[in-house]
Design a protein around this motif. Structure first.
Motif, PDB file in Angstrom:
ATOM      1  N   LEU A 168       1.048  -1.646  -0.114  1.00  0.00           N
ATOM      2  CA  LEU A 168      -0.141  -0.047   0.151  1.00  0.00           C
ATOM      3  C   LEU A 168       0.528   1.518  -0.376  1.00  0.00           C
ATOM      4  CD1 LEU A 168      -2.502  -1.410   2.651  1.00  0.00           C
ATOM      5  CD2 LEU A 168      -3.347  -0.460   0.125  1.00  0.00           C
ATOM      6  N   GLY A 169       1.731   0.890   1.140  1.00  0.00           N
ATOM      7  CA  GLY A 169       2.843   2.333   0.774  1.00  0.00           C
ATOM      8  C   GLY A 169       3.070   2.802  -0.751  1.00  0.00           C
ATOM      9  N   ARG A 170       3.678   1.696  -1.547  1.00  0.00           N
ATOM     10  CA  ARG A 170       4.603   2.216  -2.797  1.00  0.00           C
ATOM     11  C   ARG A 170       3.539   2.472  -3.388  1.00  0.00           C
ATOM     12  NH1 ARG A 170       6.961  -2.850  -1.925  1.00  0.00           N
ATOM     13  NH2 ARG A 170       5.277  -3.853  -2.721  1.00  0.00           N
ATOM     14  N   GLN A 171       1.900   2.031  -3.058  1.00  0.00           N
ATOM     15  CA  GLN A 171       0.927   2.644  -4.294  1.00  0.00           C
ATOM     16  C   GLN A 171       0.937   4.548  -3.453  1.00  0.00           C
ATOM     17  OE1 GLN A 171      -2.667   0.678  -5.011  1.00  0.00           O
ATOM     18  NE2 GLN A 171      -4.201   3.184  -5.525  1.00  0.00           N
ATOM     19  N   ALA A 172       1.021   4.773  -2.511  1.00  0.00           N
ATOM     20  CA  ALA A 172       1.046   6.453  -1.810  1.00  0.00           C
ATOM     21  C   ALA A 172       2.404   7.003  -1.942  1.00  0.00           C
ATOM     22  CB  ALA A 172       1.004   6.472  -0.031  1.00  0.00           C
ATOM     23  N   GLY A 173       3.426   6.209  -2.067  1.00  0.00           N
ATOM     24  CA  GLY A 173       4.499   7.198  -2.292  1.00  0.00           C
ATOM     25  C   GLY A 173       5.255   6.670  -1.077  1.00  0.00           C
TER      26      GLY A 173
END
Length: 246
Positions: A168-173
């Protein structure tokens, strides 16, 4: 948006149809909100509190909040002077409601204009019972940091999303370490605890709309109905099948 201001929190009965509610407002006195049928949510800038029929929500004086009904809801409101704060709570909270407190709230809200001695005695017993009502950890806090808020929004839209915090962090940058720290700092709980809380909140709302238990389990991210029933019972004290037959 203009926020309505009420000098005194009202006491009485407010039937609410599914999906309806009371828009944002504040009052200068405390209030107990209780749905003896249906599910009630109260939302402030700090998050959302959800209460089925064995829970009530404490709304302290001055708190800007809005109510929302989930299912056909029989809302009971009890206004209390600022001096009457039996649990000394300065923030909203979900409180346990046992059988006696439930009946006291129902009786006290039947005729709010009655100023007789019997009603005063009823109110005194109600306050005594509130002092014995433990606070329940059933608050879904709101994230302020835009990175964490973006992740929370993803899961609000789909509580069954099983991605890890790193994914999820990768999607949120951002990184999972940053998100984990933000969860502790802003939400006061770990990411898995927040996600479970979110799923339970969504489950209550779906159950209030009459959704089958198995469907609720899968739509909220549990692998099986039995796993959902176990978590629900540990959190609320009864099974989902009994949620709206009590």
């Amino acid at each position: 948006m203009e926020i309505r201001h009420l000098p005194e929190a009202p006491t009485g009965i407010r039937p609410l149809a599914p999906g309806t509610g009371i828009d944002a407002h504040r009052h200068d006195t405390h209030q107990i909100t209780y749905a003896c049928r249906g599910v009630l949510s109260v939302t402030t800038s700090a998050g959302t509190w959800v209460a089925p029929a064995n829970r009530a929500i404490w709304v302290p004086a001055g708190t800007v909040h809005e109510h929302r009904a989930h299912g056909d809801t029989d809302l009971r409101l009890v206004g209390l002077p600022v001096a009457d704060n039996p649990l000394n709570l300065r923030r909203p909270a979900v409180l346990a409601v046992g059988p006696l407190l439930r009946e006291l709230i129902i009786a006290y809200t039947q005729d709010p204009d009655d100023g007789g001695a019997e009603r005063l005695r009823l109110r005194a017993v109600l306050l005594d019972q509130l002092r014995r009502s433990p606070e329940q950890p059933f608050h879904l806090p709101t994230a302020r940091d835009p990175r964490l808020a973006a992740v929370c929004a993803i899961l609000h839209d789909d509580p069954a999303d099983h991605r890890t915090l790193a994914q999820l962090g990768r999607q949120a940058g951002t990184s999972d370490r940053t998100l984990a720290r933000l969860c502790r700092d802003e939400l006061g709980m770990t990411f898995p605890q927040w996600r479970t809380q979110l799923r339970l909140h969504h489950a209550l709302l779906l159950l209030a709309d009459g959704t089958a238990v198995t469907t609720v389990a899968h739509r909220c991210g549990w692998a099986s109905a039995s796993a959902f029933i176990d978590v629900f019972r540990r959190a609320l004290g009864y099974t989902p099948g009994r949620a709206f037959t009590m």
